[in-house]
Design an enzyme around this catalytic site. Structure first.
Site, PDB file in Angstrom:
ATOM      1  N   THR A  48       0.826  -1.203   0.000  1.00  0.00           N
ATOM      2  CA  THR A  48       0.000   0.000   0.000  1.00  0.00           C
ATOM      3  C   THR A  48       0.864   1.259   0.000  1.00  0.00           C
ATOM      4  O   THR A  48       0.625   2.201  -0.759  1.00  0.00           O
ATOM      5  CB  THR A  48      -0.910   0.016   1.242  1.00  0.00           C
ATOM      6  OG1 THR A  48      -1.696  -1.170   1.261  1.00  0.00           O
ATOM      7  CG2 THR A  48      -1.825   1.218   1.236  1.00  0.00           C
ATOM      8  N   TYR A 111     -12.859  -4.174  -2.297  1.00  0.00           N
ATOM      9  CA  TYR A 111     -14.024  -3.681  -3.039  1.00  0.00           C
ATOM     10  C   TYR A 111     -15.109  -4.742  -3.238  1.00  0.00           C
ATOM     11  O   TYR A 111     -16.262  -4.496  -2.912  1.00  0.00           O
ATOM     12  CB  TYR A 111     -13.641  -3.075  -4.400  1.00  0.00           C
ATOM     13  CG  TYR A 111     -14.825  -2.412  -5.071  1.00  0.00           C
ATOM     14  CD1 TYR A 111     -15.305  -1.188  -4.603  1.00  0.00           C
ATOM     15  CD2 TYR A 111     -15.481  -3.015  -6.134  1.00  0.00           C
ATOM     16  CE1 TYR A 111     -16.411  -0.588  -5.189  1.00  0.00           C
ATOM     17  CE2 TYR A 111     -16.582  -2.430  -6.719  1.00  0.00           C
ATOM     18  CZ  TYR A 111     -17.058  -1.213  -6.248  1.00  0.00           C
ATOM     19  OH  TYR A 111     -18.147  -0.633  -6.815  1.00  0.00           O
ATOM     20  N   TYR A 137      -2.531 -10.286   4.495  1.00  0.00           N
ATOM     21  CA  TYR A 137      -2.539  -8.879   4.925  1.00  0.00           C
ATOM     22  C   TYR A 137      -3.977  -8.490   5.217  1.00  0.00           C
ATOM     23  O   TYR A 137      -4.812  -8.432   4.316  1.00  0.00           O
ATOM     24  CB  TYR A 137      -1.923  -8.001   3.834  1.00  0.00           C
ATOM     25  CG  TYR A 137      -1.881  -6.518   4.122  1.00  0.00           C
ATOM     26  CD1 TYR A 137      -2.070  -6.001   5.406  1.00  0.00           C
ATOM     27  CD2 TYR A 137      -1.626  -5.616   3.095  1.00  0.00           C
ATOM     28  CE1 TYR A 137      -2.015  -4.641   5.648  1.00  0.00           C
ATOM     29  CE2 TYR A 137      -1.570  -4.255   3.334  1.00  0.00           C
ATOM     30  CZ  TYR A 137      -1.771  -3.763   4.608  1.00  0.00           C
ATOM     31  OH  TYR A 137      -1.729  -2.418   4.841  1.00  0.00           O
ATOM     32  N   ARG A 142      -9.268  -0.456   4.816  1.00  0.00           N
ATOM     33  CA  ARG A 142      -9.014  -0.108   3.417  1.00  0.00           C
ATOM     34  C   ARG A 142      -9.706  -1.061   2.457  1.00  0.00           C
ATOM     35  O   ARG A 142     -10.004  -0.677   1.323  1.00  0.00           O
ATOM     36  CB  ARG A 142      -7.510  -0.094   3.131  1.00  0.00           C
ATOM     37  CG  ARG A 142      -6.748   0.992   3.871  1.00  0.00           C
ATOM     38  CD  ARG A 142      -5.319   1.130   3.388  1.00  0.00           C
ATOM     39  NE  ARG A 142      -5.250   1.863   2.144  1.00  0.00           N
ATOM     40  CZ  ARG A 142      -4.567   3.018   1.982  1.00  0.00           C
ATOM     41  NH1 ARG A 142      -3.912   3.556   2.991  1.00  0.00           N
ATOM     42  NH2 ARG A 142      -4.537   3.616   0.807  1.00  0.00           N
ATOM     43  N   LYS A 165       0.090 -10.029   8.274  1.00  0.00           N
ATOM     44  CA  LYS A 165       0.272  -8.635   8.655  1.00  0.00           C
ATOM     45  C   LYS A 165      -1.076  -8.162   9.177  1.00  0.00           C
ATOM     46  O   LYS A 165      -2.044  -8.065   8.420  1.00  0.00           O
ATOM     47  CB  LYS A 165       0.726  -7.793   7.463  1.00  0.00           C
ATOM     48  CG  LYS A 165       0.848  -6.306   7.780  1.00  0.00           C
ATOM     49  CD  LYS A 165       1.208  -5.490   6.535  1.00  0.00           C
ATOM     50  CE  LYS A 165       1.258  -4.008   6.875  1.00  0.00           C
ATOM     51  NZ  LYS A 165       1.547  -3.172   5.669  1.00  0.00           N
ATOM     52  N   ILE A 207       5.533  -4.746   9.914  1.00  0.00           N
ATOM     53  CA  ILE A 207       5.714  -4.298   8.537  1.00  0.00           C
ATOM     54  C   ILE A 207       5.318  -2.831   8.571  1.00  0.00           C
ATOM     55  O   ILE A 207       4.155  -2.499   8.752  1.00  0.00           O
ATOM     56  CB  ILE A 207       4.891  -5.130   7.545  1.00  0.00           C
ATOM     57  CG1 ILE A 207       5.393  -6.582   7.565  1.00  0.00           C
ATOM     58  CG2 ILE A 207       4.998  -4.553   6.139  1.00  0.00           C
ATOM     59  CD1 ILE A 207       4.597  -7.542   6.702  1.00  0.00           C
TER      60      ILE A 207
END
Length: 296
Positions: A48, A111, A137, A142, A165, A207
């Site tokens: 990202t 999405y 992740y 997000r 993560k 991370i």
């Protein structure tokens, strides 16, 4: 037990860009060298923070290959190859494996908001099509989808799923995740302000966005904890808490690119639709970096 692909602080590295928006590989070299000279334990390329969402596929793969070749074994290189399309994720992941990535970082499909069963199917398909360790992740703020602990435990049964993560921000969930998975799923913090808290719940490090401006200090927060200096780690975390939060005063990676520019590297601007910070936030960033002695 699954040995973690790395322990310590991996930098979720920015992608330096020229004025025309192209990738600035000359500055990228300088920035990678500085990271490796200052304690960074691994590099996550095209996550990202590296603006993967606005790199086209060719650029994305070129950045991954360039980083692997340039680092040349000096640390682990973890390639961000996640997508909301399982087919696209597999294609990029297979390329990254051929280039010699040490592991793959795979964000949850965004999405389209798949189900928990869909997450299991998605990660299973990528696992079966590749031959390198996988790091899940989880960043629901997000992506709109959260990997539940029970789902992660099921995915962790896959041989090469090495870890996760965790950027859900939910410490109770992370504690439950460690309880269910133990050493079968290594946990890294995905939030810089929770490094210490997540290590207290079984984590192996972070991370990190913060590592872009404080690589040695971020490494040391983790190293102290792993070496048994719990109070030293906690004190460092408290010291850098403010900076960690200011680096998210706008949408990541807008603030961290501003910070990297201010400390003396030519990070350039983010690509649209991300735009520069307000003058107020720029002043806050400069003031905070001065407070930490990162700029004079």
């Amino acid at each position: 037990m699954k040995e973690p692909i790395f322990t310590g602080a991996a930098v979720a590295i920015i992608t330096p860009m020229n004025e025309d928006g192209s990738v600035n590989y000359e500055e990228f070299e300088r920035f990678v060298d500085w990271q490796l000279e200052n304690g960074t334990d691994a590099i996550v390329i095209c996550g990202t923070t590296g603006e993967s969402s606005t790199l086209d596929v060719d650029e994305h793969l070129e950045c991954i290959k360039w980083c692997i070749d340039y680092v040349n074994g000096r640390c682990k290189v973890i390639a961000g190859t996640g997508s909301n399309s399982t087919k696209s994720a597999i294609e990029m992941s297979k390329e990254a494996c051929e280039y010699g990535a040490d592991a793959l970082l795979l964000v949850t499909p965004y999405y389209n908001k798949t189900s928990q069963r869909g997450l299991i199917a998605h990660y299973t398909a990528i696992h079966d099509a590749t031959d390198k360790p996988l790091i899940l992740y989880n960043v629901p703020s997000r992506t709109g989808v959260n990997i539940l602990p029970e789902t992660a435990a099921e995915i962790a049964k896959l041989e090469r799923v090495n870890g996760i993560k965790e950027a859900s921000g939910n410490l109770d969930q992370i504690a439950k995740l460690h309880e269910l998975c133990g050493d079968e799923l290594n946990i890294w913090s995905g939030n810089d302000d929770q490094i210490f808290d997540i290590m207290e719940r079984g984590g192996y490090g972070v991370i990190s966005v913060l590592s872009n401006v404080c690589p040695q200090e971020t490494h040391d927060i983790v190293a102290k904890y792993l070496d048994g200096d719990i109070e030293g780690s906690k004190a460092m975390m408290e010291k850098y808490q403010k900076l960690a939060k200011v680096l998210f005063c706008d949408v990541n990676p807008i603030p961290v690119k501003e910070a990297v520019n201010l400390i003396g590297y030519n990070a350039g601007h983010c690509r649209l639709p991300l735009i520069d910070m307000t003058d107020e936030n720029k002043a806050l960033m400069k003031e905070t970096l001065e407070e930490y002695g990162l700029i004079k």
